[in-house]
Design a protein around this motif. Sequence first.
Motif, PDB file in Angstrom:
ATOM      1  N   ARG A   1      20.104 -88.185  30.695  1.00 25.82           N
ATOM      2  CA  ARG A   1      20.407 -86.766  30.467  1.00 25.82           C
ATOM      3  C   ARG A   1      20.419 -86.462  28.967  1.00 25.82           C
ATOM      4  O   ARG A   1      20.725 -87.325  28.155  1.00 25.82           O
ATOM      5  CB  ARG A   1      21.752 -86.392  31.093  1.00 25.82           C
ATOM      6  CG  ARG A   1      21.763 -86.402  32.609  1.00 25.82           C
ATOM      7  CD  ARG A   1      23.145 -86.087  33.158  1.00 25.82           C
ATOM      8  NE  ARG A   1      24.108 -87.162  32.848  1.00 25.82           N
ATOM      9  CZ  ARG A   1      25.399 -87.102  33.163  1.00 25.82           C
ATOM     10  NH1 ARG A   1      25.889 -86.042  33.778  1.00 25.82           N
ATOM     11  NH2 ARG A   1      26.194 -88.113  32.871  1.00 25.82           N
TER      12      ARG A   1
ATOM     13  N   ILE B   1      31.141 -76.844  29.653  1.00 21.79           N
ATOM     14  CA  ILE B   1      31.124 -77.547  28.369  1.00 21.79           C
ATOM     15  C   ILE B   1      32.270 -78.545  28.351  1.00 21.79           C
ATOM     16  O   ILE B   1      33.408 -78.217  28.707  1.00 21.79           O
ATOM     17  CB  ILE B   1      31.256 -76.553  27.199  1.00 21.79           C
ATOM     18  CG1 ILE B   1      30.091 -75.563  27.214  1.00 21.79           C
ATOM     19  CG2 ILE B   1      31.307 -77.283  25.868  1.00 21.79           C
ATOM     20  CD1 ILE B   1      30.191 -74.470  26.163  1.00 21.79           C
TER      21      ILE B   1
ATOM     22  N   GLU C   1      18.646 -76.860  25.422  1.00 20.68           N
ATOM     23  CA  GLU C   1      18.315 -77.414  26.743  1.00 20.68           C
ATOM     24  C   GLU C   1      19.158 -78.636  27.055  1.00 20.68           C
ATOM     25  O   GLU C   1      18.667 -79.698  27.442  1.00 20.68           O
ATOM     26  CB  GLU C   1      16.827 -77.761  26.821  1.00 20.68           C
ATOM     27  CG  GLU C   1      15.929 -76.551  26.614  1.00 20.68           C
ATOM     28  CD  GLU C   1      14.457 -76.912  26.677  1.00 20.68           C
ATOM     29  OE1 GLU C   1      14.149 -78.127  26.714  1.00 20.68           O
ATOM     30  OE2 GLU C   1      13.621 -75.990  26.708  1.00 20.68           O
ATOM     31  N   ALA C   2      20.465 -78.491  26.894  1.00 19.22           N
ATOM     32  CA  ALA C   2      21.379 -79.607  27.125  1.00 19.22           C
ATOM     33  C   ALA C   2      21.633 -79.796  28.617  1.00 19.22           C
ATOM     34  O   ALA C   2      21.772 -78.826  29.369  1.00 19.22           O
ATOM     35  CB  ALA C   2      22.703 -79.364  26.401  1.00 19.22           C
ATOM     36  N   ASP C   3      21.670 -81.061  29.021  1.00 23.23           N
ATOM     37  CA  ASP C   3      22.181 -81.405  30.347  1.00 23.23           C
ATOM     38  C   ASP C   3      23.679 -81.639  30.296  1.00 23.23           C
ATOM     39  O   ASP C   3      24.401 -81.353  31.255  1.00 23.23           O
ATOM     40  CB  ASP C   3      21.482 -82.664  30.882  1.00 23.23           C
ATOM     41  CG  ASP C   3      19.993 -82.453  31.062  1.00 23.23           C
ATOM     42  OD1 ASP C   3      19.614 -81.382  31.567  1.00 23.23           O
ATOM     43  OD2 ASP C   3      19.214 -83.346  30.691  1.00 23.23           O
TER      44      ASP C   3
ATOM     45  N   CYS D   1      23.705 -73.947  23.483  1.00 20.53           N
ATOM     46  CA  CYS D   1      23.597 -75.352  23.892  1.00 20.53           C
ATOM     47  C   CYS D   1      22.683 -75.533  25.102  1.00 20.53           C
ATOM     48  O   CYS D   1      21.915 -76.508  25.171  1.00 20.53           O
ATOM     49  CB  CYS D   1      24.987 -75.929  24.171  1.00 20.53           C
ATOM     50  SG  CYS D   1      25.892 -75.086  25.489  1.00 20.53           S
ATOM     51  N   PHE D   2      22.744 -74.599  26.053  1.00 21.35           N
ATOM     52  CA  PHE D   2      21.931 -74.740  27.260  1.00 21.35           C
ATOM     53  C   PHE D   2      20.586 -74.016  27.137  1.00 21.35           C
ATOM     54  O   PHE D   2      19.551 -74.553  27.526  1.00 21.35           O
ATOM     55  CB  PHE D   2      22.689 -74.209  28.483  1.00 21.35           C
ATOM     56  CG  PHE D   2      23.937 -74.996  28.799  1.00 21.35           C
ATOM     57  CD1 PHE D   2      23.864 -76.288  29.281  1.00 21.35           C
ATOM     58  CD2 PHE D   2      25.194 -74.446  28.598  1.00 21.35           C
ATOM     59  CE1 PHE D   2      25.010 -77.016  29.576  1.00 21.35           C
ATOM     60  CE2 PHE D   2      26.345 -75.154  28.877  1.00 21.35           C
ATOM     61  CZ  PHE D   2      26.256 -76.453  29.364  1.00 21.35           C
ATOM     62  N   THR D   3      20.601 -72.810  26.598  1.00 25.36           N
ATOM     63  CA  THR D   3      19.373 -72.004  26.567  1.00 25.36           C
ATOM     64  C   THR D   3      18.408 -72.448  25.481  1.00 25.36           C
ATOM     65  O   THR D   3      17.188 -72.465  25.695  1.00 25.36           O
ATOM     66  CB  THR D   3      19.726 -70.526  26.350  1.00 25.36           C
ATOM     67  OG1 THR D   3      20.471 -70.387  25.134  1.00 25.36           O
ATOM     68  CG2 THR D   3      20.566 -70.002  27.507  1.00 25.36           C
TER      69      THR D   3
ATOM     70  N   CYS E   1      31.730 -72.458  31.683  1.00 21.36           N
ATOM     71  CA  CYS E   1      30.343 -72.730  31.281  1.00 21.36           C
ATOM     72  C   CYS E   1      29.922 -74.173  31.517  1.00 21.36           C
ATOM     73  O   CYS E   1      28.738 -74.488  31.423  1.00 21.36           O
ATOM     74  CB  CYS E   1      30.151 -72.386  29.805  1.00 21.36           C
ATOM     75  SG  CYS E   1      30.385 -70.640  29.412  1.00 21.36           S
TER      76      CYS E   1
ATOM     77  N   ALA F   1      26.713 -80.750  27.482  1.00 24.23           N
ATOM     78  CA  ALA F   1      27.126 -80.117  26.230  1.00 24.23           C
ATOM     79  C   ALA F   1      28.587 -80.430  25.983  1.00 24.23           C
ATOM     80  O   ALA F   1      29.416 -80.288  26.889  1.00 24.23           O
ATOM     81  CB  ALA F   1      26.901 -78.609  26.281  1.00 24.23           C
TER      82      ALA F   1
END
Length: 268
Positions: free
Chosen positions: A184, A241, A216-218, A211-213, A239, A220
């Motif tokens: 990941r 996190i 692209e973290a799986d 972090c996600f958008t 979220c 965070a």
Amino acid sequence: MTIPVRQVRRAERRRRFDLGSTAMFFLLLAILLCVLAFLARTAAGLVERRPLWAGVLAVLAVSAALVCRSRWRRFSAGRYARRAARALEEAAETASDSLRAGEAPRAAVPAPGAAAPAEPFADPLPVPEPAARPAPADFAELDPDGFERAVAELCARGDCREVEVVGGAGDLGADVVAITPDGRRLVVQCKQYGDANKVGSQDMQRFGGTCFTIHEADVAAVVTTSDFTAPALEYALQCGIVCVNGDDLAAWHRGTGPSPWQLADTGR
């Protein structure tokens, strides 16, 4: 870098006044005018005597004029195309000269048996030796860059791959990125705060927006030497996190506590 410009000098020709050439020009002009007048008079007489033939000749003349005009246009288009091709060729040569002038020298190939030169970029962080690991109390005493490197070392010690410290201006909230042992993508934001300064909801929201958008973290995670406020913990829970406070960081360092990617599996 100065771009070399190739200058093309054009030969300048000065025309001198020639009496003989001028007289010849006016003589030819007079002959041409006489011929045109004779043709016009002949055409007028032909129109009076044979109007049908005059109409046929007029049609043929117009057709010939149109054909000549079409050919002239093709000739002009071809000439413009050749000019454009020459201009493009000169621009390409100028760009090629600029690239050759600004091209950096290639690195020399080492001889067989010689030591390889040092790479310009550092390899992924190696797993540190136990003697080089900072004590839990030292995290707060490190400078911001040192704290980010210490967190990266903890990730490398946990068998993460491709560990990189990417913090700095324009990092959009990501300080450390890595690939967890199970494949990941891990994105960590490091917050080196004092005990009296907790990570608030605004810090958490800024990180949550990228972090996600963007990264692209799986997984965070926000790692801090301090703690989190209640609104920040609530937002992080919504979220997904992972929050790692000072006590969790110390336990992670000692090996008695879970890592951020392990905390993500527990839903914290």
